[in-house]
Design a protein around this motif. Structure first.
Motif, PDB file in Angstrom:
ATOM      1  N   VAL A  11       0.832  -1.204   0.001  1.00  0.00           N
ATOM      2  CA  VAL A  11       0.041  -0.116  -0.019  1.00  0.00           C
ATOM      3  C   VAL A  11       1.121   1.258  -0.166  1.00  0.00           C
ATOM      4  O   VAL A  11       1.777   1.558   1.049  1.00  0.00           O
ATOM      5  CB  VAL A  11      -0.981  -0.071   1.145  1.00  0.00           C
ATOM      6  CG1 VAL A  11      -1.958   1.208   1.183  1.00  0.00           C
ATOM      7  CG2 VAL A  11      -1.928  -1.409   1.362  1.00  0.00           C
ATOM      8  N   VAL A  40      -8.495  -0.029   3.100  1.00  0.00           N
ATOM      9  CA  VAL A  40      -7.769  -0.871   2.336  1.00  0.00           C
ATOM     10  C   VAL A  40      -7.331  -2.122   3.099  1.00  0.00           C
ATOM     11  O   VAL A  40      -7.235  -2.848   2.579  1.00  0.00           O
ATOM     12  CB  VAL A  40      -6.629  -0.104   1.881  1.00  0.00           C
ATOM     13  CG1 VAL A  40      -5.601  -0.681   1.151  1.00  0.00           C
ATOM     14  CG2 VAL A  40      -7.103   1.316   0.864  1.00  0.00           C
ATOM     15  N   TYR A 107      -7.773   4.015  -2.110  1.00  0.00           N
ATOM     16  CA  TYR A 107      -8.746   3.116  -2.872  1.00  0.00           C
ATOM     17  C   TYR A 107      -9.832   2.603  -1.844  1.00  0.00           C
ATOM     18  O   TYR A 107      -9.652   1.421  -1.272  1.00  0.00           O
ATOM     19  CB  TYR A 107      -8.009   2.161  -3.676  1.00  0.00           C
ATOM     20  CG  TYR A 107      -7.415   2.655  -4.899  1.00  0.00           C
ATOM     21  CD1 TYR A 107      -7.938   2.274  -6.333  1.00  0.00           C
ATOM     22  CD2 TYR A 107      -6.305   3.403  -4.948  1.00  0.00           C
ATOM     23  CE1 TYR A 107      -7.353   2.677  -7.162  1.00  0.00           C
ATOM     24  CE2 TYR A 107      -5.769   3.882  -6.081  1.00  0.00           C
ATOM     25  CZ  TYR A 107      -6.119   3.505  -7.042  1.00  0.00           C
ATOM     26  OH  TYR A 107      -5.408   3.952  -8.268  1.00  0.00           O
ATOM     27  N   LEU A 110     -12.163  -1.451  -2.679  1.00  0.00           N
ATOM     28  CA  LEU A 110     -11.389  -2.508  -3.241  1.00  0.00           C
ATOM     29  C   LEU A 110     -12.370  -3.645  -3.281  1.00  0.00           C
ATOM     30  O   LEU A 110     -12.928  -4.204  -2.415  1.00  0.00           O
ATOM     31  CB  LEU A 110     -10.229  -2.958  -2.494  1.00  0.00           C
ATOM     32  CG  LEU A 110      -9.006  -1.949  -2.557  1.00  0.00           C
ATOM     33  CD1 LEU A 110      -7.732  -2.404  -1.823  1.00  0.00           C
ATOM     34  CD2 LEU A 110      -8.662  -1.570  -4.212  1.00  0.00           C
TER      35      LEU A 110
END
Length: 237
Positions: A11, A40, A107, A110
């Protein structure tokens, strides 16, 4: 069958969040009662044998501490603020598995199913792979996103290190070099293929601007994904 022991989650959290226009780093922004980085990490923890958080060398905010609290292995991008390719390289250098899923810390939606399918394709290797794993990217609007992709660790650790030594800083430029020269097996998922697994392609949605953050909050608030679909930005880096 999917083997989580074969996958590292990398990440990237060393960006300056300049486009968002907020003093708070993106990984620390709250969304639906949970910080972006935690969203995440929560998705990846059931998919990955380890999670690596890559931060800047001079990063003085609370992102590294949050990563530690989330059980992530925090590593520093020794290249400083030279862009995502050096951060990807730092993550790969610390990985202990055969494959790594690389993603930005911004993000929030996911898709486990999409990551699993990308990993499966990487393990299959594709045509001309001669038993080697392949890198897997998603093509959207004729662009490839290197920050939502699966990389074979050993080969791409070397590829990124060599590229950086030559002064290359763009992961997209390296990706196209690999494609053009056939250096390593590589597979591209089309938008249609990805959308069959993640019907709204929310897995590819990242929070770059305040407008993006507003869309993400509406998705969370409505709990009705089929009525709210973000206008995905066309492309990666």
């Amino acid at each position: 069958m999917f083997n989580p022991g074969a996958l590292t989650g990398i990440v990237l959290a060393g960006g300056h969040s300049q486009r968002l226009g907020m003093a708070l780093p993106k990984p620390l922004i709250g969304l639906g009662g949970k910080l972006l980085l935690a969203r995440v990490a929560d998705t990846l923890k059931s998919l990955c044998a380890e999670q690596i958080l890559v931060v800047r060398r001079d990063q003085g905010d609370d992102v590294p501490d949050l990563g530690i609290a989330l059980g992530m292995h925090v590593v520093t991008d020794v290249e400083g603020s030279q862009g995502p390719l050096s951060a990807i390289s730092a993550g790969l250098a610390a990985s202990t598995t055969r494959l790594a899923f690389v993603v930005g810390a911004d993000y929030p939606f996911l898709s486990r199913a999409l990551i699993i399918e990308m990993t499966r394709l990487a393990e299959l290797g594709g045509s001309g792979s001669e038993g080697r794993s392949s890198a897997v990217f998603v093509r959207y609007a004729n662009r490839l996103n290197p920050l939502h992709a699966v990389y074979p660790v050993d080969s791409w650790r070397e590829l990124t290190a060599v590229a950086l030594s030559e002064g290359l800083r763009s992961p997209t430029a390296l990706l196209h070099r690999v494609m053009d020269e056939g250096i390593h097996p590589l597979q591209i998922m089309t938008e249609d293929e990805a959308e069959r697994i993640d019907p709204r392609l929310l897995s590819l949605f990242d929070v770059d601007t305040l407008d993006d953050l507003g869309v993400a909050k509406r998705i969370i608030d409505t709990r009705n994904y089929h009525r709210v679909r973000p206008d995905l930005k066309k492309g990666g880096i």
